[in-house]
Every structure is written in structure tokens, then in C-alpha cells.
Design an enzyme around this catalytic site. Structure first.
Site, short mmCIF file in Angstrom:
data_model
loop_
_atom_site.label_atom_id
_atom_site.label_comp_id
_atom_site.label_asym_id
_atom_site.label_seq_id
_atom_site.Cartn_x
_atom_site.Cartn_y
_atom_site.Cartn_z
N ASP A 1 0.96 -1.25 0.02
CA ASP A 1 -0.04 -0.08 0.14
C ASP A 1 0.87 1.22 -0.02
OD1 ASP A 1 -2.54 1.65 0.38
OD2 ASP A 1 -1.46 2.02 2.46
N ASP B 1 -0.08 4.99 1.09
CA ASP B 1 -0.47 6.23 2.02
C ASP B 1 -0.50 5.46 3.35
OD1 ASP B 1 -0.48 8.50 0.25
OD2 ASP B 1 -2.63 7.66 -0.27
N ASP C 1 -1.37 -0.81 5.86
CA ASP C 1 -1.85 -0.26 7.30
C ASP C 1 -3.34 -0.20 7.49
OD1 ASP C 1 -2.26 1.75 5.43
OD2 ASP C 1 -2.47 3.37 7.00
#
Length: 170
Positions: free
Chosen positions: A17, A19, A137
Site C-alpha cells: 500500500d 499512504d 496499514d
């Protein structure tokens, strides 16, 4: 867990991922230009280390800000070019960046839908699901991995709101 603590030895393909995993996640806003982009500590060095151990490293990122008109696809290309350049300066690599700018969660290409992974399989037919790891995250990243049937590791996220930065632990 911090990203530099992840053990990738049993994998040959890595999905990351962006961001909150590679760069500081701006709460309530978007990384609109390169000046807004800030690497999470140790990420560049970790990607460099992994680059010699993995066959493929891909970024899969939802970029709804394009669909909302907050920045353009060209802005995103500039951000990604600089990001990859910094990673390469440290000896790392990113093989390809896949993104979805759709506003609707019904779009199969938008995580947690598996469309970006299907694009990877089309572009890189040597990718093996059983040897692929997703690092992210968020629950969306976890659900993306689950929808594909690959392993997932959630990492701590560095977030920014205004001038204040804080870690969100995995």
C-alpha cells in the site's frame, strides 16, 4: 510492527500500500504534490534491502482524490516518479505502481476489490499467489489480501494532522 521488521523470506512478490505504509498518511486530505509526500522512516532502506530478495515489488493504492478533482493523474505521476527515483537512489526498485481513482467502492479495481491484482497477473504472469505478500496499514488492505487469497501483514502507520504526527500501531 514497523515495516523494517517484516520477514519476507518465504515470498517472491510483494504488494505495498502507499499512504500510511510508504509515506505519511495525511488525515482528512491527500498527498497532492511531491512537496506533500514524506517517506515513513526506514521505508526506503527496507525496500532497497528487499529489492535484492524479491522477484517483484508492486504498489497498489487507492487514489480517490483524483476522482474528487483534488489533484490530477499527472500530479500523481509526478509524485510517483519522484518516489521511485528516491527508492532507486538507495538501491531499491518498484516494478510497477497500480492505482484506482474511482469514487465508488463498487469498482472491482478499488481495494478491497481484486482488480488491481488481476491487472498484475495480466502484466506479470509469473506472479504466484502462494508466494505473494501484501503489506498495508488498514482494514481495506487486509480485505484486499483476503479477497485475493494471499498473506497480509499490517504495519504501523505514521499519520499527520496539521503539524502533528503520530503513530497508529498495527
Amino acid at each position: 510492527m514497523k515495516i523494517n521488521e517484516v520477514d519476507i523470506r518465504k515470498y517472491d512478490t510483494l504488494l505495498l500500500d502507499r499512504d500510511g505504509t510508504i509515506n505519511v498518511h495525511i488525515i482528512g486530505d491527500y498527498v497532492r504534490c511531491w512537496e506533500d509526500f514524506e517517506f515513513i522512516p526506514n521505508v526506503v532502506e527496507t525496500i532497497a534491502k528487499w529489492s535484492s530478495q524479491l522477484k517483484h515489488i508492486f504498489i497498489v493504492t487507492n487514489q480517490r482524490g483524483i476522482g474528487k478533482g483534488k489533484y490530477t493523474e499527472n500530479d500523481l505521476d509526478i509524485i510517483h516518479s519522484h518516489m521511485v527515483e528516491e527508492i532507486e537512489k538507495s538501491g531499491g526498485r518498484i516494478d510497477h505502481i497500480y492505482f484506482c481513482s474511482s469514487l465508488t467502492n463498487d469498482d472491482i479495481r478499488r481495494k478491497p476489490g481484486r482488480g488491481m491484482f488481476d491487472d498484475i497477473l495480466h502484466d506479470y504472469p509469473d506472479v504466484e499467489i502462494s508466494k505473494t505478500l501484501m503489506i498495508g496499514d488498514s482494514d481495506v488492505d487486509r480485505d484486499f489480501a483476503k479477497n485475493i487469497g494471499i498473506d497480509f501483514v499490517r504495519v504501523d502507520s505514521l499519520k499527520k494532522q496539521g503539524n502533528k504526527k503520530y503513530w497508529v500501531l498495527a
